[in-house]
Design an enzyme around this catalytic site. Sequence first.
Site, PDB file in Angstrom:
ATOM      1  N   TYR B 429      42.658  43.677  29.887  1.00 43.39           N
ATOM      2  CA  TYR B 429      43.141  44.411  31.077  1.00 43.39           C
ATOM      3  C   TYR B 429      42.262  44.212  32.307  1.00 43.39           C
ATOM      4  O   TYR B 429      41.201  43.616  32.219  1.00 43.39           O
ATOM      5  CB  TYR B 429      43.455  45.872  30.769  1.00 43.39           C
ATOM      6  CG  TYR B 429      42.399  46.889  30.400  1.00 43.39           C
ATOM      7  CD1 TYR B 429      41.055  46.730  30.656  1.00 43.39           C
ATOM      8  CD2 TYR B 429      42.809  48.088  29.784  1.00 43.39           C
ATOM      9  CE1 TYR B 429      40.140  47.728  30.330  1.00 43.39           C
ATOM     10  CE2 TYR B 429      41.902  49.081  29.452  1.00 43.39           C
ATOM     11  CZ  TYR B 429      40.568  48.893  29.729  1.00 43.39           C
ATOM     12  OH  TYR B 429      39.686  49.879  29.405  1.00 43.39           O
ATOM     13  N   GLU B 430      42.766  44.631  33.419  1.00 48.29           N
ATOM     14  CA  GLU B 430      42.092  44.446  34.714  1.00 48.29           C
ATOM     15  C   GLU B 430      41.832  42.962  35.001  1.00 48.29           C
ATOM     16  O   GLU B 430      40.792  42.582  35.551  1.00 48.29           O
ATOM     17  CB  GLU B 430      40.780  45.256  34.727  1.00 48.29           C
ATOM     18  CG  GLU B 430      40.198  45.577  36.105  1.00 48.29           C
ATOM     19  CD  GLU B 430      41.175  46.277  37.028  1.00 48.29           C
ATOM     20  OE1 GLU B 430      41.865  47.203  36.579  1.00 48.29           O
ATOM     21  OE2 GLU B 430      41.264  45.862  38.197  1.00 48.29           O
TER      22      GLU B 430
END
Lengths: 589, 589
Positions: B429-430
């Site tokens: 994620y990110e």
Amino acid sequence: MSYRAPVAELAFTLRHVAGLEAALAGSGQGDLTLEDAQAVLEEAGRLAGAVLAPLNRVGDRHGTPLNDGGITTPPGWREAYRTFVEGGWNGLSAPESHGGQGLPHLLNAACTEMWNGANLAFSLCPLLTAGGIEAVEKHGSEALKAAYLEKLVSGEWTATMNLTEPQAGSDLALLRTRAEANGDGSYRITGAKIYITYGEHDLTDNILHLVLARLKDAPAGTRGISLFLVPKVLPDGSRNDLRCSGIEHKLGIHASPTCSMAFGDGGGATGWLIGEENRGLACMFTMMNSARLGVGLQGVAVAEAATQKALAYAQERRQGRAPGAGEGGASPIIAHADVQRMLLTMKAQTAAARGICYLTAAALDAARGSEGQDAYDRASLLTPVAKAFSTDIANEVTSLGVQVHGGMGFVEETGAAQLMRDARILAIYEGTNGIQALDLVGRKLPLNGGATVRAQIAAMREIAEGVLRDNSPAFGHTAARLRAAIESLDRATSFALRALGSNRPEEALAVATPYLRLFGLAQGGACLAKAALAASAAIRAGETDPAHRARIALARFFAENLATASGGLEQSVVDGGGFVQDAKIALAS
Amino acid sequence: MSYRAPVAELAFTLRHVAGLEAALAGSGQGDLTLEDAQAVLEEAGRLAGAVLAPLNRVGDRHGTPLNDGGITTPPGWREAYRTFVEGGWNGLSAPESHGGQGLPHLLNAACTEMWNGANLAFSLCPLLTAGGIEAVEKHGSEALKAAYLEKLVSGEWTATMNLTEPQAGSDLALLRTRAEANGDGSYRITGAKIYITYGEHDLTDNILHLVLARLKDAPAGTRGISLFLVPKVLPDGSRNDLRCSGIEHKLGIHASPTCSMAFGDGGGATGWLIGEENRGLACMFTMMNSARLGVGLQGVAVAEAATQKALAYAQERRQGRAPGAGEGGASPIIAHADVQRMLLTMKAQTAAARGICYLTAAALDAARGSEGQDAYDRASLLTPVAKAFSTDIANEVTSLGVQVHGGMGFVEETGAAQLMRDARILAIYEGTNGIQALDLVGRKLPLNGGATVRAQIAAMREIAEGVLRDNSPAFGHTAARLRAAIESLDRATSFALRALGSNRPEEALAVATPYLRLFGLAQGGACLAKAALAASAAIRAGETDPAHRARIALARFFAENLATASGGLEQSVVDGGGFVQDAKIALAS
């Protein structure tokens, strides 16, 4: 997508990397042809894809609930097991004299890979039974063989290995389970075991537990351990005094029940000695090569499954526009270089590990033939590499499989995460990978004064020379990088052998893990190069199968992108071991 | 065992690796002393150990059931959140003008690490809110700030980031959620989002959703995306037209609800523009450095937790007799060299990643002071390394944590497996780690014509020179190995910059991942060496804290056993990229 058995690739590896012809010729089944072998592979692959693979997610979701001491396998499990044994697959490499098919280990290795690739939790059960067959066949009395061997070979009954106790995992000297002679040839067994795979289940009517226990007055330590066969159901049809007292809630292989076993709550379970008293560990050791190879093959299997799944996803999922993709919508992510790098890493590591495992199986076959002890020693050398390298890369490959899926990989629905969870046990059971590395450096390198390992390195060198001679531009830097890896291994081997003979052998053992990895990279790279050389020759001979070019590209990727780690591993081996002097300081705070 | 905040080690790293004094001096809070900072760390550490850590297993087991669109957090979660916000922790580095504490990013980084080490799933919620605070503060209108900023800073309300849609993960150009102006300054939002962390929960009365959406007639691609604030509860107290339509069944962070969000089922959710129309991505980019650093810190955090757990287990569990252990029973497994190697790898990688993350936070602080743009560029350079290296090693360290536990590690009961499962999202994620690597090579290396990266390499070199000058035998080969890693990085950087400027930039991008790893090894080794140099100076000055010797031993272990991978990574960067030409062939079959 579900697992599809890569029969053509396995067959190519069997023939051109591991030498299937020699294994068939030496199998004592002189009439076994390559076509027969191909037919076996295809049938085994069909079983994997059609019967076992569809149950893999089902098993993960259902697990194996324990009720009143009984375990229910997931829906479809019993039928699949019946199909498996009715096809005669359980006794594929078991002796014909007891109802087996007597096929080479090598062919069995490929089938084992396919079944485990389709469903690791399911295929663990026959893998355990195979260990039981080997133990009873090699060490059991004629009476035990007569009573149990055919049922094990057919798969009518299954077998388990009861080694671990809460206080005794890697250290079997700490075992406490006790055995006492009944005077009638049988023994009374009392004690508790943990982590017993398929210790209880509903697939068969009987389960044969192979139990390590200590006789009264036996010497302390590992020289006082004996091996017993303790059936769930006794020959007279009554239940033995043993039960499953609990199951573990595990990270993965949810459908493989991991049982705590209680022997003798009611006074003693009845068992029979396998082999001699106090020689139980020796019996275990004879099974170890094939059991550890089996786990290595599980690593290859789950890595292959993860690679297939990631490849399929990368071909479908569209994100971003790849360089040179032209106009239109987003590209499939397989067009992006970084995704290609992940997929190639997965594919190359899997193929390298497969090569090592198959070589090991071929050495076990050769050991039964004219090559004898030399081949057995080679198998012994390669076994810890086959087990640990394959299962280490299984962790890496299945984790990359999650990564290729992005956020979808972290969601259980896709199944990528299950493969990663399932794979995680492989580096732990059947001897942790740290123990494999110690075995490789401490016991296997010194075999024949180092001649066994030197011969293996020489064989790798010959392959690297072959790449140099081939001279096809498609190989890129393969020859140079592979050569560098092999020379790193050679120097690291010399260092380890010297250190073992010095007054500080612990410095060699401290770097056993990077040494094993280095061995795996050199040997794995050599296996891929060998396959690529065969492919190159086939291309020159006019064959147009695109898989041949793929084999060369894969060998090259491995050499240029993965085997490059060899120099650093050599450095870590040669002067990394000093940490043992400072470790207490560094870990104190 | 449960997580204990390693306050002393964090404080040492803050001061001697990242320069806490400078950050405090530049914070605009001239009266903030080292003692104040220490007090903040100790309080934050107490909160982590006493309040958050005990809920970590609870959360994993309970998850966050969704009922009638509402989500119930696990038992104890609401109370813990109240304690967290009442302590003022939520706004630690938020501006004082809106109720925050205005503390340096650097100090906030250490606190973020401790909270996430104790409980990743919990601490993700304030991490998201911090992103919301930053977006509203930097880009929101005065009206939005007045309405929402103080509630976000205090933690009375939380914030979410709504980026991903089923067809748009890494590729935001594919977004379909739509926005239409209502004419009164507000907008009507319709669309579906997935993977929304804490998209719904019962910790607070209101949740502010930051939503990327496309205005009618907006340009195609990423230049047509706008950012909106869409509250769950509207200013008039009525429910907005949005709901949680489902939650994911995930591999890890079970207690962090991952929601599918439906906006506008009833005609349109009401939202307000943040920043300018069609400039939503620019708003996102300004938050990106700190959000990505936050995820890097999560990697450090979970790696630290895994290391603590493995160390504690290795001190208790007894198996085998270590060389030189003398008579008596089995040794604790920490006495075995191979276990030491695993534990040292865990500890060294964690400390290296921590150093990189703290350096990045310090650069963000320095960017607010006199150093300005240069420091901001340095933060931009280091951010993808902080994010990807830390989260890659989090996967490795948590997996080693399972391995140290042996069979117990595979059983969920011990909690080692949970840390591995939880960690697995961080590399995804990110911005996946592959995307971080592309960002590093494609966008960050060219900053200021390469001057930013060259300056960073020069700073690493100075540390290696310092080790050479220190000349303490305890450093072993540290100087040479670190120097070799830095020179490998330097050459790989030259190659990448050249390739980017050539007509085949894709060959530089194809090797971005090994390049990032190489950067991490050199920078991480330099961070450890810097800490070790400070420790060495302290020892010379008469300090007797054994932690100083541990720091030197750890820097040495990293240099001699892990940084050794640098040469091979350089090779993979310099001539590994050729695979892009063959990848289609190799992946075809």
